[in-house]
Design an enzyme around this catalytic site. Structure first.
Site, PDB file in Angstrom:
ATOM      1  N   LEU A  33      36.069  41.168  35.182  1.00 28.27           N
ATOM      2  CA  LEU A  33      35.459  40.434  34.033  1.00 28.27           C
ATOM      3  C   LEU A  33      35.919  40.926  32.861  1.00 28.27           C
ATOM      4  CD1 LEU A  33      31.636  39.985  34.945  1.00 28.27           C
ATOM      5  CD2 LEU A  33      33.528  38.517  35.379  1.00 28.27           C
ATOM      6  N   HIS A  34      36.175  40.288  31.831  1.00 24.09           N
ATOM      7  CA  HIS A  34      36.632  40.453  30.504  1.00 24.09           C
ATOM      8  C   HIS A  34      35.870  39.821  29.403  1.00 24.09           C
ATOM      9  CE1 HIS A  34      38.788  36.852  30.490  1.00 24.09           C
ATOM     10  NE2 HIS A  34      39.295  37.208  31.392  1.00 24.09           N
ATOM     11  N   HIS A  37      35.176  36.094  29.918  1.00 21.62           N
ATOM     12  CA  HIS A  37      34.083  35.784  30.843  1.00 21.62           C
ATOM     13  C   HIS A  37      32.725  36.046  29.909  1.00 21.62           C
ATOM     14  CE1 HIS A  37      37.242  37.054  33.923  1.00 21.62           C
ATOM     15  NE2 HIS A  37      36.715  35.738  34.461  1.00 21.62           N
ATOM     16  N   GLY A 149      36.077  27.872  30.856  1.00 23.72           N
ATOM     17  CA  GLY A 149      36.619  28.530  29.822  1.00 23.72           C
ATOM     18  C   GLY A 149      38.043  27.184  29.635  1.00 23.72           C
ATOM     19  N   ASP A 152      41.766  27.496  30.913  1.00 19.91           N
ATOM     20  CA  ASP A 152      42.197  27.084  31.829  1.00 19.91           C
ATOM     21  C   ASP A 152      42.079  25.474  31.801  1.00 19.91           C
ATOM     22  OD1 ASP A 152      42.990  29.204  33.757  1.00 19.91           O
ATOM     23  OD2 ASP A 152      41.086  29.736  32.928  1.00 19.91           O
ATOM     24  N   GLN A 155      42.139  22.941  34.513  1.00 22.20           N
ATOM     25  CA  GLN A 155      41.256  23.212  35.488  1.00 22.20           C
ATOM     26  C   GLN A 155      39.780  22.666  35.001  1.00 22.20           C
ATOM     27  OE1 GLN A 155      40.230  26.800  37.803  1.00 22.20           O
ATOM     28  NE2 GLN A 155      38.897  27.415  35.811  1.00 22.20           N
ATOM     29  N   VAL A 178      38.996  33.744  24.419  1.00 22.81           N
ATOM     30  CA  VAL A 178      39.081  34.599  23.741  1.00 22.81           C
ATOM     31  C   VAL A 178      40.371  35.555  24.187  1.00 22.81           C
ATOM     32  CG1 VAL A 178      37.821  36.951  23.775  1.00 22.81           C
ATOM     33  CG2 VAL A 178      36.490  34.939  24.336  1.00 22.81           C
TER      34      VAL A 178
HETATM   35  P1  AMP Z   1      38.559  33.482  36.611  1.00 19.06           P
HETATM   36  O1  AMP Z   1      37.754  34.588  36.778  1.00 19.06           O
HETATM   37  O2  AMP Z   1      39.787  33.656  36.037  1.00 19.06           O
HETATM   38  O3  AMP Z   1      38.333  32.355  37.598  1.00 19.06           O
HETATM   39  O4  AMP Z   1      37.914  32.679  35.472  1.00 19.06           O
HETATM   40  C1  AMP Z   1      36.531  32.401  35.515  1.00 19.06           C
HETATM   41  C2  AMP Z   1      36.109  31.559  34.044  1.00 19.06           C
HETATM   42  O5  AMP Z   1      36.421  32.326  32.858  1.00 19.06           O
HETATM   43  C3  AMP Z   1      36.891  30.404  34.017  1.00 19.06           C
HETATM   44  O6  AMP Z   1      36.187  29.147  33.488  1.00 19.06           O
HETATM   45  C4  AMP Z   1      38.058  30.554  32.973  1.00 19.06           C
HETATM   46  O7  AMP Z   1      38.625  29.350  32.328  1.00 19.06           O
HETATM   47  C5  AMP Z   1      37.294  31.417  32.000  1.00 19.06           C
HETATM   48  N1  AMP Z   1      38.088  32.425  31.285  1.00 19.06           N
HETATM   49  C6  AMP Z   1      39.116  32.983  31.840  1.00 19.06           C
HETATM   50  N2  AMP Z   1      39.740  33.783  30.667  1.00 19.06           N
HETATM   51  C7  AMP Z   1      39.213  33.408  29.634  1.00 19.06           C
HETATM   52  C8  AMP Z   1      39.427  33.719  28.044  1.00 19.06           C
HETATM   53  N3  AMP Z   1      40.448  34.468  27.728  1.00 19.06           N
HETATM   54  N4  AMP Z   1      38.489  33.112  27.221  1.00 19.06           N
HETATM   55  C9  AMP Z   1      37.408  32.362  27.930  1.00 19.06           C
HETATM   56  N5  AMP Z   1      37.152  32.008  29.101  1.00 19.06           N
HETATM   57  C10 AMP Z   1      37.979  32.536  30.027  1.00 19.06           C
END
Ligand code: AMP
Length: 286
Positions: A33-34, A37, A149, A152, A155, A178
């Protein structure tokens, strides 16, 4: 904040929430997570009684040869990052829990017309795997809301379309991207970049902003704008996969459109980066 790793335990808690008439929101993630998320978690917490964050690295959405094996799995760090936000549940099932018969599974969710294009062209099976696992997670958690997010973007459109076509009883929400201080969209895959590459990676955002500004200024030679951006990306060391000006529904842009999204994917070193820009991005206001 309760860590749940099995489906029976999740279902028991969900039943209690239903009996109490509580509204549930789901934030699906693959962990590591960052701040991106975490912003999604904070956003849904304002409107829901209960928040579930799922952490599941889904083998179905990795194409052959992709980074499924080396994708960062950092559950302890993720729990520490979530702790201050105190979501009700972190649902972190094993692969066996989700796919007890093994995988691939016989049933797939295919959003025709959306899943083959752009990222789908370069990542065989990716969106089918993602839509299938999100359907499974929605069925298990049964949230009133789920958030994804805007980073994506394709997606997000796949999940919105899937929810609409299948009459899924869930509202699909989205949260803004973000970014790092240099504009690079936060991503778990940024850790594959060296320090030097991380600095050059800002060029992807810069090219999206430049293209967005040109569109806002009335430029409509889409092919020339796309080509100019690809040239700049290559000069910065990227191998662009696509850089396209599209309608918000991801149809080819025409001069009849008044709103656009610019969608891009490019490989830099060991990382495949994606990003996009809409014309209402605050960076384009100046
Ligand atoms: P992931 O863990 O990469 O599958 O992402 C999980 C969720 O976090 C997805 O809905 C992504 O679109 C969203 N997400 C990933 N990176 C970011 C970001 N930089 N800012 C906002 N949402 C994000």
């Amino acid at each position: 904040m309760k860590l749940i790793q099995t489906i029976p335990e999740l279902k028991a808690l969900r039943a209690r929430w239903r009996a109490a008439g509580e509204r549930v929101a789901l934030v699906p993630t693959m962990g590591n997570l960052h701040a991106g998320h975490l912003s999604l978690v904070e956003q849904v917490q304002t409107g829901a009684d209960r928040t579930v964050v799922s952490i599941f690295v889904n083998p179905l959405q990795f194409a052959p040869g992709e980074d499924f094996d080396r994708y960062p799995r950092t559950l302890a760090d993720d729990l520490a990052k979530l702790d201050p936000l105190a979501p009700d549940v972190v649902f972190a099932p094993s692969v066996d829990e989700i796919y007890p018969q093994g995988y691939p599974i016989a049933t797939n969710v295919v959003v025709n017309g959306l899943v083959e294009r752009f990222c789908g062209e370069f990542r065989a099976g990716h969106f089918v795997g993602a839509a299938t696992v999100v359907t499974i997670l929605l069925n298990l958690v049964q949230p009133e809301q789920a958030i994804f997010g805007e980073k994506d973007y394709q997606q997000l459109l796949v999940f919105r379309r899937m929810a609409r076509d299948l009459h899924l009883p869930v509202e699909i929400l989205s949260g803004p991207t973000v970014r790092e201080a240099n504009g690079l969209a936060m991503s778990s895959r940024n850790r594959y970049l060296s320090d030097e590459e991380r600095a050059s990676a800002a060029v992807l955002r810069q090219q999206l902003v430049a293209t967005g500004r040109a569109l806002r200024a009335g430029h409509r030679d889409f092919a020339a704008l796309e080509q100019a951006a690809r040239v700049q990306l290559r000069a910065a060391g990227f191998a662009p996969q696509y850089f396209n000006i599209l309608s918000p529904e991801l149809e080819p842009a025409t001069s009849q459109h008044s709103d656009f999204v610019v969608l891009a994917a490019a490989v830099l070193g060991a990382a495949r980066l994606i990003d996009n820009i809409r014309l209402d991005d605050p960076a384009l206001a100046a």
